[in-house]
Scaffold this active site. Structure first.
Site, PDB file in Angstrom:
ATOM      1  N   ASP A   1       2.885  82.346   5.275  1.00  0.00           N
ATOM      2  CA  ASP A   1       3.956  83.100   4.947  1.00  0.00           C
ATOM      3  C   ASP A   1       3.789  84.529   5.240  1.00  0.00           C
ATOM      4  O   ASP A   1       2.652  85.219   5.825  1.00  0.00           O
ATOM      5  CB  ASP A   1       4.287  83.394   3.417  1.00  0.00           C
ATOM      6  CG  ASP A   1       4.751  82.139   2.797  1.00  0.00           C
ATOM      7  OD1 ASP A   1       5.475  81.222   3.649  1.00  0.00           O
ATOM      8  OD2 ASP A   1       4.692  81.726   1.316  1.00  0.00           O
TER       9      ASP A   1
ATOM     10  N   TYR B   1      -8.514  77.648   1.612  1.00  0.00           N
ATOM     11  CA  TYR B   1      -7.854  78.945   1.435  1.00  0.00           C
ATOM     12  C   TYR B   1      -8.635  79.772   0.472  1.00  0.00           C
ATOM     13  O   TYR B   1      -9.184  79.202  -0.205  1.00  0.00           O
ATOM     14  CB  TYR B   1      -6.342  78.855   1.009  1.00  0.00           C
ATOM     15  CG  TYR B   1      -5.323  78.375   1.973  1.00  0.00           C
ATOM     16  CD1 TYR B   1      -4.742  79.379   2.826  1.00  0.00           C
ATOM     17  CD2 TYR B   1      -5.098  76.848   2.095  1.00  0.00           C
ATOM     18  CE1 TYR B   1      -3.800  78.897   3.498  1.00  0.00           C
ATOM     19  CE2 TYR B   1      -4.181  76.602   2.979  1.00  0.00           C
ATOM     20  CZ  TYR B   1      -3.432  77.277   3.710  1.00  0.00           C
ATOM     21  OH  TYR B   1      -2.641  77.005   4.602  1.00  0.00           O
TER      22      TYR B   1
END
Length: 261
Positions: A55, A113
């Site tokens: 994003d 992540y």
């Protein structure tokens, strides 16, 4: 376009990008990469495919992409060329020729992540683009208890955006952990899984910070998972702090994978 397929590992600072995926009238990582490779291909349009669609504001240290180049080119030369025509926000770390069947996204077996939290009393200006600021005291023992409940295969509906287009929301987390950098007072959360739903980590983090500062108890995590309801979980934290660290194409390379066997 058909051609010779190449795989590249990319690192980028996502601060000034509107995410990875190409969007009309917006600057994106994919868009910048495609312009760069197309220029090197002497104007022949090249489409770049990424392992994950990060994003706006999300960073990457190990994003994997692939593309079909119209003619054979030395991989080192291609890497140098790409780095010469992209901005300093993107760096190509390596390039390799791969089989035509390789696909950066569909063949990925797992991803790692991290999410960083600036827990200083006052915001550190040097962390503002890379760590989410949370000034309230945080309890590490409670956070670790909550993280332990997330490991394994679960239906993560409660931790997925209502805009998620995935019908099956069962995912497996092989690792959910936290370390604290005493020098910077940053909390570095690490998540390794076979896949992640839209906004999943940011919603997990919104919930975990509620545990960290005492607004929830660690034991509530199990009830949130069982609810399979987005409203049961915490807020969606900002994209600042989230970074794609690594993509795995062999299950044996995934940290914690053997624990599930």
């Amino acid at each position: 376009m058909t051609g010779l397929r190449y795989k590249a590992r990319i690192v980028y600072d996502g601060t000034h990008f509107s995410g990875f995926q190409v969007q009309p009238d917006m600057r994106t990582v994919q868009g910048d990469l495609e312009k760069a490779v197309t220029k090197l291909a002497k104007g022949r349009e090249v489409r770049v495919h990424g392992a994950g669609r990060t994003d706006a504001g999300v960073h990457a240290k190990g994003q994997i992409v692939h593309f079909d180049f119209p003619f054979e080119i030395d991989t080192d030369g291609l890497m140098i060329g790409m780095n010469s025509v992209t901005t300093s926000e993107i760096t190509v770390l390596d390039v390799a020729r791969v089989e035509d069947t390789f696909h950066a996204r569909y063949l990925a077996k797992g991803k790692k992540y991290t999410y960083r939290v600036d827990n200083n009393q006052f915001r550190d200006p040097f962390l503002r683009y890379y760590s989410h600021y949370h000034r309230y005291p945080m309890n590490r023992e409670k956070v670790e208890k909550a993280l332990a409940q997330l490991v394994g295969a679960h239906d993560f509906t409660s931790f997925a955006s209502t805009h998620s287009d995935k019908e099956n929301k069962v995912r497996t987390l092989y690792q959910a952990s936290v370390e604290v950098n005493d020098d910077t007072n940053e909390w570095i959360f690490t998540f390794v899984g076979n896949g992640f739903l839209y906004n999943m980590i940011r919603i997990l983090m919104g919930t975990l910070l509620e545990v960290a500062d005492g607004r929830r108890e660690p034991e509530e995590i199990q009830n949130i998972i069982a609810a399979e309801n987005r409203e049961a979980a915490g807020m969606t934290l900002s994209s600042v702090g989230l970074c794609m660290e690594e993509v795995y194409y062999e299950t044996k390379d995934i940290p914690g994978y053997n624990k599930e066997e």
